[in-house]
Design a protein around this motif. Structure first.
Motif, mmCIF file in Angstrom:
data_model
loop_
_atom_site.group_PDB
_atom_site.id
_atom_site.type_symbol
_atom_site.label_atom_id
_atom_site.label_comp_id
_atom_site.label_asym_id
_atom_site.label_seq_id
_atom_site.Cartn_x
_atom_site.Cartn_y
_atom_site.Cartn_z
ATOM 1 N N PRO A 10 0.881 -1.326 0.153
ATOM 2 C CA PRO A 10 -0.023 0.071 0.052
ATOM 3 C C PRO A 10 0.819 1.449 0.037
ATOM 4 C CG PRO A 10 -0.299 -1.309 2.063
ATOM 5 C CD PRO A 10 0.722 -2.121 1.139
ATOM 6 N N LEU A 11 2.190 1.224 0.386
ATOM 7 C CA LEU A 11 3.111 2.467 0.420
ATOM 8 C C LEU A 11 3.997 2.427 -0.608
ATOM 9 C CD1 LEU A 11 3.560 2.394 4.276
ATOM 10 C CD2 LEU A 11 2.087 3.932 2.748
ATOM 11 N N TYR A 12 3.829 1.598 -1.718
ATOM 12 C CA TYR A 12 4.608 1.287 -2.805
ATOM 13 C C TYR A 12 4.869 2.921 -3.504
ATOM 14 C CZ TYR A 12 6.858 0.263 -7.273
ATOM 15 O OH TYR A 12 7.577 0.212 -8.371
ATOM 16 N N ARG A 13 4.066 3.454 -3.761
ATOM 17 C CA ARG A 13 4.287 4.763 -4.704
ATOM 18 C C ARG A 13 4.945 5.766 -3.666
ATOM 19 N NH1 ARG A 13 -1.102 6.197 -8.105
ATOM 20 N NH2 ARG A 13 -1.528 4.204 -9.066
ATOM 21 N N THR A 14 4.692 6.085 -2.659
ATOM 22 C CA THR A 14 5.548 6.850 -1.822
ATOM 23 C C THR A 14 6.965 6.329 -1.469
ATOM 24 O OG1 THR A 14 3.552 7.604 -0.506
ATOM 25 C CG2 THR A 14 5.587 7.882 0.616
ATOM 26 N N ASP A 15 6.847 5.047 -1.326
ATOM 27 C CA ASP A 15 8.456 4.339 -1.140
ATOM 28 C C ASP A 15 9.321 4.293 -2.429
ATOM 29 O OD1 ASP A 15 7.730 3.904 1.608
ATOM 30 O OD2 ASP A 15 7.186 1.760 1.266
ATOM 31 N N ARG A 16 8.496 4.402 -3.363
ATOM 32 C CA ARG A 16 9.204 4.344 -4.758
ATOM 33 C C ARG A 16 9.987 5.618 -4.873
ATOM 34 N NH1 ARG A 16 11.964 0.983 -7.565
ATOM 35 N NH2 ARG A 16 13.276 2.826 -7.780
ATOM 36 N N ASP A 17 9.223 6.839 -4.719
ATOM 37 C CA ASP A 17 9.792 7.953 -4.641
ATOM 38 C C ASP A 17 10.912 8.319 -3.886
ATOM 39 O OD1 ASP A 17 7.880 8.598 -6.620
ATOM 40 O OD2 ASP A 17 6.422 9.635 -5.136
ATOM 41 N N GLN A 18 10.825 7.632 -2.399
ATOM 42 C CA GLN A 18 11.940 7.749 -1.767
ATOM 43 C C GLN A 18 13.302 7.036 -2.154
ATOM 44 O OE1 GLN A 18 10.437 6.643 2.346
ATOM 45 N NE2 GLN A 18 9.482 8.263 2.462
ATOM 46 N N VAL A 19 12.945 5.869 -2.852
ATOM 47 C CA VAL A 19 13.971 4.977 -3.493
ATOM 48 C C VAL A 19 14.791 5.886 -4.392
ATOM 49 C CG1 VAL A 19 14.843 2.851 -4.456
ATOM 50 C CG2 VAL A 19 13.216 2.679 -2.490
ATOM 51 N N ASP A 20 14.050 6.505 -5.216
ATOM 52 C CA ASP A 20 14.475 7.475 -6.295
ATOM 53 C C ASP A 20 15.211 8.358 -6.088
ATOM 54 O OD1 ASP A 20 13.034 5.583 -8.242
ATOM 55 O OD2 ASP A 20 11.477 6.977 -8.531
ATOM 56 N N LEU A 41 14.389 -1.506 3.546
ATOM 57 C CA LEU A 41 15.036 -2.639 3.803
ATOM 58 C C LEU A 41 14.076 -3.578 4.709
ATOM 59 C CD1 LEU A 41 17.204 -4.378 2.580
ATOM 60 C CD2 LEU A 41 18.621 -3.617 4.437
ATOM 61 N N MET A 42 13.884 -3.148 5.548
ATOM 62 C CA MET A 42 13.007 -3.815 6.665
ATOM 63 C C MET A 42 11.592 -3.967 6.114
ATOM 64 S SD MET A 42 14.803 -4.756 9.598
ATOM 65 C CE MET A 42 13.405 -4.705 10.607
ATOM 66 N N ARG A 43 10.843 -2.984 5.636
ATOM 67 C CA ARG A 43 9.654 -2.978 5.181
ATOM 68 C C ARG A 43 9.394 -4.119 4.106
ATOM 69 N NH1 ARG A 43 7.095 2.400 3.918
ATOM 70 N NH2 ARG A 43 6.826 2.442 6.134
ATOM 71 N N TYR A 44 10.583 -4.194 3.182
ATOM 72 C CA TYR A 44 10.375 -4.908 1.841
ATOM 73 C C TYR A 44 11.190 -6.102 1.903
ATOM 74 C CZ TYR A 44 7.666 -0.969 -0.286
ATOM 75 O OH TYR A 44 6.500 -0.048 -0.128
ATOM 76 N N GLY A 45 11.882 -6.504 2.981
ATOM 77 C CA GLY A 45 12.834 -7.816 3.044
ATOM 78 C C GLY A 45 12.170 -8.845 2.619
ATOM 79 N N ASP A 46 10.953 -9.329 3.296
ATOM 80 C CA ASP A 46 10.298 -10.576 3.283
ATOM 81 C C ASP A 46 8.753 -10.298 2.454
ATOM 82 O OD1 ASP A 46 12.330 -11.942 4.551
ATOM 83 O OD2 ASP A 46 11.407 -11.484 6.498
ATOM 84 N N ILE A 53 12.016 -2.280 -5.909
ATOM 85 C CA ILE A 53 12.563 -1.648 -4.765
ATOM 86 C C ILE A 53 13.436 -2.239 -4.066
ATOM 87 C CG2 ILE A 53 11.981 -0.752 -2.356
ATOM 88 C CD1 ILE A 53 9.309 0.361 -3.596
ATOM 89 N N LYS A 54 13.444 -3.583 -3.951
ATOM 90 C CA LYS A 54 14.342 -4.414 -3.058
ATOM 91 C C LYS A 54 15.810 -4.598 -3.834
ATOM 92 C CE LYS A 54 11.030 -7.981 -1.560
ATOM 93 N NZ LYS A 54 10.714 -9.284 -1.873
ATOM 94 N N GLN A 55 15.822 -4.666 -5.332
ATOM 95 C CA GLN A 55 16.978 -4.259 -6.122
ATOM 96 C C GLN A 55 17.630 -3.317 -5.817
ATOM 97 O OE1 GLN A 55 15.390 -5.667 -10.102
ATOM 98 N NE2 GLN A 55 15.497 -7.897 -9.692
ATOM 99 N N ASP A 56 16.688 -2.087 -5.955
ATOM 100 C CA ASP A 56 17.272 -0.733 -5.867
ATOM 101 C C ASP A 56 18.097 -0.434 -4.482
ATOM 102 O OD1 ASP A 56 16.836 -0.003 -8.661
ATOM 103 O OD2 ASP A 56 14.969 1.115 -8.031
ATOM 104 N N ILE A 57 17.237 -1.058 -3.689
ATOM 105 C CA ILE A 57 18.197 -0.890 -2.109
ATOM 106 C C ILE A 57 19.364 -1.690 -2.004
ATOM 107 C CG2 ILE A 57 17.612 -1.197 0.299
ATOM 108 C CD1 ILE A 57 14.494 -0.651 -0.282
ATOM 109 N N GLN A 58 19.433 -2.927 -2.456
ATOM 110 C CA GLN A 58 20.591 -3.490 -2.569
ATOM 111 C C GLN A 58 21.586 -2.920 -3.478
ATOM 112 O OE1 GLN A 58 21.274 -6.161 -0.516
ATOM 113 N NE2 GLN A 58 19.243 -5.924 0.125
ATOM 114 N N LYS A 59 21.024 -2.291 -4.697
ATOM 115 C CA LYS A 59 22.217 -1.389 -5.316
ATOM 116 C C LYS A 59 22.726 -0.276 -4.709
ATOM 117 C CE LYS A 59 22.401 1.225 -9.546
ATOM 118 N NZ LYS A 59 23.580 2.243 -8.932
#
Length: 104
Positions: A10-20, A41-46, A53-59
């Protein structure tokens, strides 16, 4: 790598902006960047989905020379220092320093 069981957070759009925003950050990461990355990382880990988002955080972690354990260790230091989001770490910044200079 999406599967039929992937979910949309449900927070994907907001979180995507933060990752960007993190991906666009120049220079070394500060407390804000580190704590945001750790939170995501905690939110999307599992989470079953949001693979981008997971791939970009790892990058980001690789670019910063960190892994999840060292990121968490850095964040524990940040929080233990009393830092809060929106707070400057350098005491010489902001209007408080300007007022102190004028009073002396």
């Amino acid at each position: 790598m999406e599967t039929s069981t992937d979910q949309t957070h449900p927070l994907y759009r907001t979180d995507r902006d933060q990752v960007d925003s993190l991906l666009g950050h120049q220079g070394n990461p500060g407390p804000l960047q580190l704590t945001v990355a750790a939170r995501l990382l905690m939110r999307y880990g599992d989470f079953p989905g949001a693979h981008d988002i997971k791939q970009d955080i790892q990058k980001l972690l690789a670019d910063w020379g960190l892994d999840s354990q060292s990121l968490n260790a850095r964040c524990r230091e940040i929080w233990a220092s009393g830092w809060k989001p929106g707070q400057q770490l350098d005491g010489d910044l902001g209007s408080g320093a300007d007022v102190a200079d004028q009073e002396s």
